[in-house]
Scaffold this active site. Structure first.
Site, PDB file in Angstrom:
ATOM      1  N   LYS A  79       0.864  -1.190   0.000  1.00  0.00           N
ATOM      2  CA  LYS A  79       0.000   0.000   0.000  1.00  0.00           C
ATOM      3  C   LYS A  79       0.901   1.240   0.000  1.00  0.00           C
ATOM      4  CE  LYS A  79      -2.121   3.087   2.115  1.00  0.00           C
ATOM      5  NZ  LYS A  79      -1.879   4.485   1.734  1.00  0.00           N
ATOM      6  N   GLU A  95       9.123   0.993  11.182  1.00  0.00           N
ATOM      7  CA  GLU A  95      10.181   1.997  11.001  1.00  0.00           C
ATOM      8  C   GLU A  95       9.491   3.344  11.091  1.00  0.00           C
ATOM      9  OE1 GLU A  95      12.152   4.661   9.976  1.00  0.00           O
ATOM     10  OE2 GLU A  95      12.366   3.994   7.896  1.00  0.00           O
ATOM     11  N   CYS A 111      13.128  10.361   7.747  1.00  0.00           N
ATOM     12  CA  CYS A 111      12.967   9.913   9.135  1.00  0.00           C
ATOM     13  C   CYS A 111      14.283  10.038   9.906  1.00  0.00           C
ATOM     14  CB  CYS A 111      12.444   8.489   9.170  1.00  0.00           C
ATOM     15  SG  CYS A 111      13.365   7.394   8.108  1.00  0.00           S
ATOM     16  N   GLU A 150       9.207  15.519  15.700  1.00  0.00           N
ATOM     17  CA  GLU A 150       9.664  15.409  14.323  1.00  0.00           C
ATOM     18  C   GLU A 150       8.890  16.424  13.470  1.00  0.00           C
ATOM     19  OE1 GLU A 150       8.610  11.753  12.253  1.00  0.00           O
ATOM     20  OE2 GLU A 150      10.655  11.688  11.464  1.00  0.00           O
TER      21      GLU A 150
HETATM   22  P1  NDP Z   1       1.344   8.219   8.159  1.00  0.00           P
HETATM   23  O1  NDP Z   1       1.969   7.410   9.227  1.00  0.00           O
HETATM   24  O2  NDP Z   1      -0.088   8.580   8.304  1.00  0.00           O
HETATM   25  O3  NDP Z   1       1.510   7.506   6.730  1.00  0.00           O
HETATM   26  C1  NDP Z   1       2.345   6.415   6.433  1.00  0.00           C
HETATM   27  C2  NDP Z   1       1.586   5.358   5.625  1.00  0.00           C
HETATM   28  O4  NDP Z   1       0.595   4.740   6.446  1.00  0.00           O
HETATM   29  C3  NDP Z   1       0.825   5.912   4.436  1.00  0.00           C
HETATM   30  O5  NDP Z   1       0.798   4.950   3.410  1.00  0.00           O
HETATM   31  C4  NDP Z   1      -0.557   6.114   5.017  1.00  0.00           C
HETATM   32  O6  NDP Z   1      -1.541   6.190   4.028  1.00  0.00           O
HETATM   33  C5  NDP Z   1      -0.697   4.874   5.857  1.00  0.00           C
HETATM   34  N1  NDP Z   1      -1.693   4.961   6.924  1.00  0.00           N
HETATM   35  C6  NDP Z   1      -2.272   6.070   7.466  1.00  0.00           C
HETATM   36  N2  NDP Z   1      -3.123   5.724   8.444  1.00  0.00           N
HETATM   37  C7  NDP Z   1      -3.072   4.377   8.541  1.00  0.00           C
HETATM   38  C8  NDP Z   1      -3.711   3.421   9.386  1.00  0.00           C
HETATM   39  N3  NDP Z   1      -4.543   3.804  10.348  1.00  0.00           N
HETATM   40  N4  NDP Z   1      -3.416   2.113   9.227  1.00  0.00           N
HETATM   41  C9  NDP Z   1      -2.541   1.713   8.274  1.00  0.00           C
HETATM   42  N5  NDP Z   1      -1.925   2.563   7.449  1.00  0.00           N
HETATM   43  C10 NDP Z   1      -2.163   3.887   7.586  1.00  0.00           C
HETATM   44  O7  NDP Z   1       2.177   9.529   7.947  1.00  0.00           O
HETATM   45  P2  NDP Z   1       1.625  10.929   7.415  1.00  0.00           P
HETATM   46  O8  NDP Z   1       1.636  10.901   5.967  1.00  0.00           O
HETATM   47  O9  NDP Z   1       0.331  11.314   8.054  1.00  0.00           O
HETATM   48  O10 NDP Z   1       2.744  11.894   7.983  1.00  0.00           O
HETATM   49  C11 NDP Z   1       2.616  12.445   9.303  1.00  0.00           C
HETATM   50  C12 NDP Z   1       3.942  12.516   9.997  1.00  0.00           C
HETATM   51  O11 NDP Z   1       4.500  11.221  10.074  1.00  0.00           O
HETATM   52  C13 NDP Z   1       5.002  13.303   9.251  1.00  0.00           C
HETATM   53  O12 NDP Z   1       4.938  14.639   9.511  1.00  0.00           O
HETATM   54  C14 NDP Z   1       6.250  12.685   9.790  1.00  0.00           C
HETATM   55  O13 NDP Z   1       6.568  13.265  11.020  1.00  0.00           O
HETATM   56  C15 NDP Z   1       5.882  11.245  10.017  1.00  0.00           C
HETATM   57  N6  NDP Z   1       6.333  10.364   8.932  1.00  0.00           N
HETATM   58  C16 NDP Z   1       7.437   9.627   9.130  1.00  0.00           C
HETATM   59  C17 NDP Z   1       7.920   8.832   8.122  1.00  0.00           C
HETATM   60  C18 NDP Z   1       9.136   8.036   8.282  1.00  0.00           C
HETATM   61  O14 NDP Z   1       9.780   7.699   7.289  1.00  0.00           O
HETATM   62  N7  NDP Z   1       9.486   7.662   9.473  1.00  0.00           N
HETATM   63  C19 NDP Z   1       7.270   8.766   6.820  1.00  0.00           C
HETATM   64  C20 NDP Z   1       6.051   9.526   6.719  1.00  0.00           C
HETATM   65  C21 NDP Z   1       5.628  10.289   7.753  1.00  0.00           C
HETATM   66  P3  NDP Z   1      -1.892   7.640   3.411  1.00  0.00           P
HETATM   67  O15 NDP Z   1      -0.617   8.288   3.022  1.00  0.00           O
HETATM   68  O16 NDP Z   1      -2.650   7.316   2.226  1.00  0.00           O
HETATM   69  O17 NDP Z   1      -2.618   8.375   4.472  1.00  0.00           O
END
Ligand code: NDP
Length: 494
Positions: free
Chosen positions: A198, A271, A305, A402
């Site tokens: 996904k 992660e 990250c 973050e």
């Molecule tokens: P999310 O954790 O929401 O997104 C990561 C992935 O999980 C996306 O594919 C998202 O889908 C999906 N997702 C969202 N909600 C759920 C759920 N309840 N169950 C399963 N999968 C889910 O990150 P955000 O995009 O909201 O970013 C928010 C913050 O997260 C950022 O500001 C940053 O601080 C952190 N972040 C950290 C990352 C890292 O590499 N460690 C990467 C991304 C974000 P969809 O995108 O379609 O909502």
């Protein structure tokens, strides 16, 4: 003037030299983006049973790029069933045969790397020089590396009889869409698992073009499936009948997934976020440390990250170091991500921009001092100036949370012990960097930093052979290297 004197001769009245480059855009017609994409299930694209589509936009222009299917629970179940059906055949295939598919995929990614790099930049906003020179080469490297492991698992874990887990559900974020896919898909397939992936809502396009590559590589139907959609699609995958979830994303969603999987027997690797400390000692090569600091926080707009989002600089050099840092910030080029000269591209989405702005506002209100260069920003799209906060104290939100944007928080320290204490003082533990000329100090620091990765006199260097992962709220499990294979294996005696 002698023959060897190369000093440029400037007429006293000549205007200052203009050192700016002309724009140099990568050709966006290298990629053909379809108007609409279906779900990749069982080796082909299908309309979603949900009948719903989302629009993926270019964050640098806010223009729509394509409509992408939004998978509902029935679609997700269909993809999981397809992966389940393919599992016996794929897992029993001689491992050297499995390796050939990964090898072929790696070669095809290389052949199409310009196209994929442009698509990654269009869909996600990252500078083309990063998608072309960092993301894509690493994507191919991950598939090559894991092709090599496929038939050597018995040697990697002697006497443990390693076996695949079954169907792996993988949920990835928007900051390195194709690279996060490679980090997850390559080890899963190499170890004999099948996959339902996904991608993030804002960056699904390279995963769909990659799916097309797997079909052209002849990967048997069902071994790799892509369900696009938003958070609800990810949640449906987590609740489906998969045997393992591998998640990269926010700590908040990671915690929710962990709660949901508790007691189900499904394997999980997480992660999550980070608040990396970049520690610069007085004896460090300062100009190199400046470049490392810039790369640590402004690479990929700080959507990383393991970004070095906190600079800890030794007090005796803080003033001179910050002066150098501010002048370096002035010459960063912010703008069109398809321009090969761009250093900092577009923020990935309107909601991420809002989050960055809100946290930066908190920094101001908490009393930190803000510095931003005077660069002009494009009128359309999502942009944020490279930002440095000084006068930051450890309790400030900008030192603890973050931000996931181009924002650096600066703190100072006097002794190595103080540096360690401050570096470890966050809920996270993903990455850190140490700058010093003393090898013994690097080892001393690395022993004490609660951080999955510690870079020495460099930052943001990745290699498929090197395991990556965190401590504390940065998650658990490792990706890459021999350790990363374990995330997709059950083995006797473990
Ligand atoms: P999310 O954790 O929401 O997104 C990561 C992935 O999980 C996306 O594919 C998202 O889908 C999906 N997702 C969202 N909600 C759920 C759920 N309840 N169950 C399963 N999968 C889910 O990150 P955000 O995009 O909201 O970013 C928010 C913050 O997260 C950022 O500001 C940053 O601080 C952190 N972040 C950290 C990352 C890292 O590499 N460690 C990467 C991304 C974000 P969809 O995108 O379609 O909502």
């Amino acid at each position: 003037m002698t023959d060897t004197d190369h000093t440029p001769v400037l007429h006293p009245a000549s205007p200052p030299l203009d050192w700016t480059y002309a724009t140099s855009r990568e050709a966006s017609d290298l990629v053909s983006v379809q108007d609409r994409y279906g779900l990749f299930i069982d080796g082909d694209f299908h309309r979603p049973a949900s009948k719903r589509y989302l629009t993926s936009i270019n964050p640098a222009t806010e223009e729509p790029l394509a409509e992408v299917a939004e998978a509902g629970p029935r679609d997700v179940e269909r993809a999981v069933t397809s992966a389940r059906k393919a599992f016996p055949m794929w897992s029993r295939l001689p491992a050297a045969e499995r390796a050939k598919y990964l090898f072929r995929i790696a070669r095809m990614v290389q052949e199409r790397s310009r196209e994929l790099a442009v698509l990654e930049t269009l869909d996600g906003g990252k500078p083309i020089k990063e998608s072309r020179d960092v993301d894509l080469p690493l994507v191919a490297a991950h598939f090559f590396y894991h092709a090599g492991w496929a038939d050597k698992l018995e040697y990697a874990f002697p006497g443990l009889k390693p076996e695949p887990l079954g169907v792996a559900g993988q949920v990835i974020p928007w900051n390195f869409p194709l690279l996060m896919l490679a980090w997850k898909v390559a080890p899963a397939l190499a170890t004999g698992n099948t996959v339902v992936l996904k991608p993030a809502e804002t960056t699904p396009l390279t995963a769909l073009h990659f799916a097309q590559i797997t079909a052209e590589a002849g990967l048997p139907p069902g071994v790799f499936n892509v369900v696009t959609g938003a958070g609800a699609t990810g949640a449906a995958l987590v609740s489906s009948g998969v045997d393992k979830i591998a998640f990269t994303g926010s700590t908040e969603v990671g915690k929710e997934i962990r709660r949901r999987l508790a007691g189900t027997g499904k394997r999980l690797s997480l992660e999550l976020g980070g608040k990396g400390a970049h520690i610069v000692f007085a004896d460090a090569p300062l100009d190199q440390a400046i470049e490392g600091t810039i790369n640590g926080i402004f690479f990929n707009q700080g959507h990383v990250c393991c970004a070095g989002s906190r600079l800890l600089v030794q007090e005796s050099i803080a003033e001179v170091f910050l002066d150098k840092l501010r002048s370096r910030l002035e010459i960063l080029r912010v703008g069109d991500p398809l321009d090969k000269n761009t250093d900092v591209g577009a923020i990935n989405s309107a909601s991420q921009l809002e989050r960055i702005e809100a946290l930066v506002e908190t920094g101001r209100q908490e009393g930190a001092e803000i510095f931003q260069p005077s660069c002009a920003l494009p009128e359309r799209g999502y942009w944020f100036r490279p930002t440095v906060f000084t006068g930051v104290s450890q309790s400030h939100r900008i030192a603890q949370e973050e931000i996931f944007g181009p924002v650096l928080s600066v703190l100072t320290f006097r002794t190595p012990d103080e540096a360690v204490e401050k570096a470890n003082n966050t809920p996270y533990g993903l990455a850190a960097g140490v700058w010093t000329t003393k090898g013994s100090r690097i080892l001393w620091m690395a022993d004490r930093l609660r951080s999955g990765v510690v870079w020495a006199n460099t930052y943001n260097k990745f290699d498929p052979a090197s395991p990556f992962g965190g401590y504390k709220e940065s998650g658990f499990g490792r990706e890459g290297g021999r350790h990363g294979l374990l995330a997709y294996l059950k083995a006797e005696g473990m």
